[in-house]
Design a protein around this motif. Structure first.
Motif, PDB file in Angstrom:
ATOM      1  N   ASP A  98       0.826  -1.206   0.000  1.00  9.58           N
ATOM      2  CA  ASP A  98       0.000   0.000   0.000  1.00  9.58           C
ATOM      3  C   ASP A  98       0.861   1.258   0.000  1.00  9.58           C
ATOM      4  OD1 ASP A  98      -2.341  -1.387  -0.095  1.00  9.58           O
ATOM      5  OD2 ASP A  98      -2.750  -1.264   2.061  1.00  9.58           O
ATOM      6  N   GLU A  99       1.920   1.230   0.794  1.00  8.09           N
ATOM      7  CA  GLU A  99       2.816   2.387   0.868  1.00  8.09           C
ATOM      8  C   GLU A  99       3.458   2.665  -0.495  1.00  8.09           C
ATOM      9  OE1 GLU A  99       6.999   3.618   3.125  1.00  8.09           O
ATOM     10  OE2 GLU A  99       5.756   1.986   3.924  1.00  8.09           O
ATOM     11  N   ARG A 122       2.381   1.600  -3.461  1.00  6.52           N
ATOM     12  CA  ARG A 122       1.358   1.900  -4.468  1.00  6.52           C
ATOM     13  C   ARG A 122       0.937   3.366  -4.389  1.00  6.52           C
ATOM     14  NH1 ARG A 122      -1.820  -1.628  -2.952  1.00  6.52           N
ATOM     15  NH2 ARG A 122      -1.138  -3.318  -4.352  1.00  6.52           N
ATOM     16  N   ALA A 123       0.759   3.864  -3.185  1.00  2.00           N
ATOM     17  CA  ALA A 123       0.342   5.258  -3.022  1.00  2.00           C
ATOM     18  C   ALA A 123       1.390   6.214  -3.580  1.00  2.00           C
ATOM     19  CB  ALA A 123       0.097   5.546  -1.539  1.00  2.00           C
ATOM     20  N   ARG A 167       1.758   5.963  -7.578  1.00  2.00           N
ATOM     21  CA  ARG A 167       0.642   6.508  -8.344  1.00  2.00           C
ATOM     22  C   ARG A 167       0.279   7.930  -7.909  1.00  2.00           C
ATOM     23  NH1 ARG A 167      -1.309   2.483 -11.413  1.00  2.00           N
ATOM     24  NH2 ARG A 167      -0.928   0.311 -10.754  1.00  2.00           N
ATOM     25  N   SER A 168       1.197   8.572  -7.213  1.00  2.00           N
ATOM     26  CA  SER A 168       0.948   9.943  -6.762  1.00  2.00           C
ATOM     27  C   SER A 168       0.815  10.898  -7.947  1.00  2.00           C
ATOM     28  CB  SER A 168       2.090  10.401  -5.853  1.00  2.00           C
ATOM     29  OG  SER A 168       2.005  11.781  -5.594  1.00  2.00           O
TER      30      SER A 168
END
Length: 382
Positions: free
Chosen positions: A320-321, A323-324, A327-328
């Motif tokens: 999750d870290e 991916r965030a 895709r920022s």
């Protein structure tokens, strides 16, 4: 019977008739081709071409300096030694310094002349005149010499630290740095490279107070201009910033060269070869003195890599870290690619091959990460 006088044969007609001979029939003499450079006679035009190429070819004269053959308009920023200058196919050279009348020098004299030149515009013509009866072959170069001494470079670096490292970067501070007397004179070229780098950071980060109208993509132009200058200076600061620029622009051809900046060396090694066993060891939490600014996108990538490499195992929280961040909406495209590559590399190293599939699929067609991402995808059964 009377005759007409104008058809009566005269003495001269009788002489010509008696001396005429019809040549005996015989084969025509074969055509030959004479070499224009030597007495050789060739039987076919192809033989003539082969002969001239093998015996009388005149090669283009070439000068080689550190980094290769100079372009039409090249800049020399680092001191030259006579051994750095290599000439080939050169009979003699003509040299003009700062617009003065050109003078002819021998190939042995030219390296010494160039090594002694520090600040000048040099027009150089190399001549290969080894073949008699042939037009000489020439090569022309324009070379700008902007060689600063060590004291001038150190003065520029002091001004850089005081003006652009110790405070926030702005257009005003960049202008102040360039106007500083320590950044003038012989060190001006070095200062220009450092200023271009900082201007690239400013355009990439786009702080609110600057009201920039320059497109974000232009930061790459300023980074490229800075790299073109700084790569020529044999200074630790120049080497470090050149490495940061290459990293920012996803150029890892020299990614295994160590800079002493642990996060940068670690991330470079990781992205060149995720399976590498030569990741530089952590330097702990020793206090370090800042020597140059790093744009926030690049800094965030270095932080991500050093954080993930320090993990003993992989988990969905790390997915999750990553991916965030990957895709920022505020990251530049090259930083997006690095985020996916770091995610994939560390997940794979920690044995989380299923977690690595998502980022690997994002970079499988993106150079230079495709060199290993495709191979990893092929290894993992779908």
């Amino acid at each position: 019977m009377p005759t007409v006088g104008w058809i009566r044969e005269g003495d001269l007609d009788a002489f010509y008739e008696g001396t005429e001979r019809v040549p005996d029939p015989a084969p025509h003499k074969a055509r030959t081709f004479a070499c224009p450079f030597c007495p050789s006679i060739l039987t076919t035009q192809l033989d003539l071409h082969d002969h001239v190429y093998a015996r009388h070819r005149v090669e283009r004269p070439v000068i080689m300096l550190p980094g290769g053959e100079p372009t039409g308009n090249d800049v020399i920023r680092a001191p030259l030694h006579e051994s750095d200058v290599m000439l080939t196919n050169t009979s003699f050279a003509r040299v003009s310094v700062d617009g003065a009348m050109s003078r002819q020098v021998s190939p042995k004299e030219l390296p010494e002349i160039l090594a002694k030149t520090k600040h000048a515009e040099v027009k150089l013509e190399l001549v290969n005149d080894v073949q008699r009866n042939a037009v000489p072959v020439t090569s022309k170069y324009k070379i700008s010499f902007r060689v600063a001494d060590l004291d001038a470079l150190r003065s520029v670096e002091k001004a850089f630290v005081e003006v652009l490292v110790s405070a926030a970067i702005s257009r005003e501070s960049i202008g102040r740095f360039l106007a500083d007397k320590r950044a003038q004179g012989a060190g001006n070229e070095y200062a220009s490279g450092l200023a271009n780098y900082c201007l690239g950071i400013l355009i990439k980060e786009r702080p609110d107070g600057e009201r920039l109208t320059t497109p974000l993509s232009r930061y790459r132009e300023h980074y490229g201009s800075a790299l073109e200058i700084l790569k020529d200076f044999d200074r630790p600061l120049a080497h470090l910033i050149a490495s940061i620029i290459r990293f920012s622009m996803n150029d890892f051809e020299r990614g295994r060269e160590r800079t002493g900046y642990w996060e940068l060396d670690l991330t470079n090694e990781l992205l060149v070869d995720p399976s590498s066993e030569n990741l530089p060891p952590s330097q702990g939490h020793s206090k370090r003195r800042p020597v140059c600014p790093v744009d926030h996108g690049t800094g965030r990538m270095l932080e991500l890599a050093s954080h993930l490499v320090g993990q003993p195992r992989w988990s969905p929280i790390l997915d999750d870290e990553c991916r965030a961040l990957a895709r920022s909406d505020v990251l530049d495209a090259s930083d997006h690619q690095k985020a996916f590559a770091i995610w994939a590399a560390v997940a794979w190293r920690l044995g989380a091959t299923q977690s690595a599939l998502e980022p690997l699929s994002q970079i499988a067609e993106v150079y230079p990460f495709s060199r290993w991402a495709r191979e990893y995808l092929e290894k993992e059964p779908m």
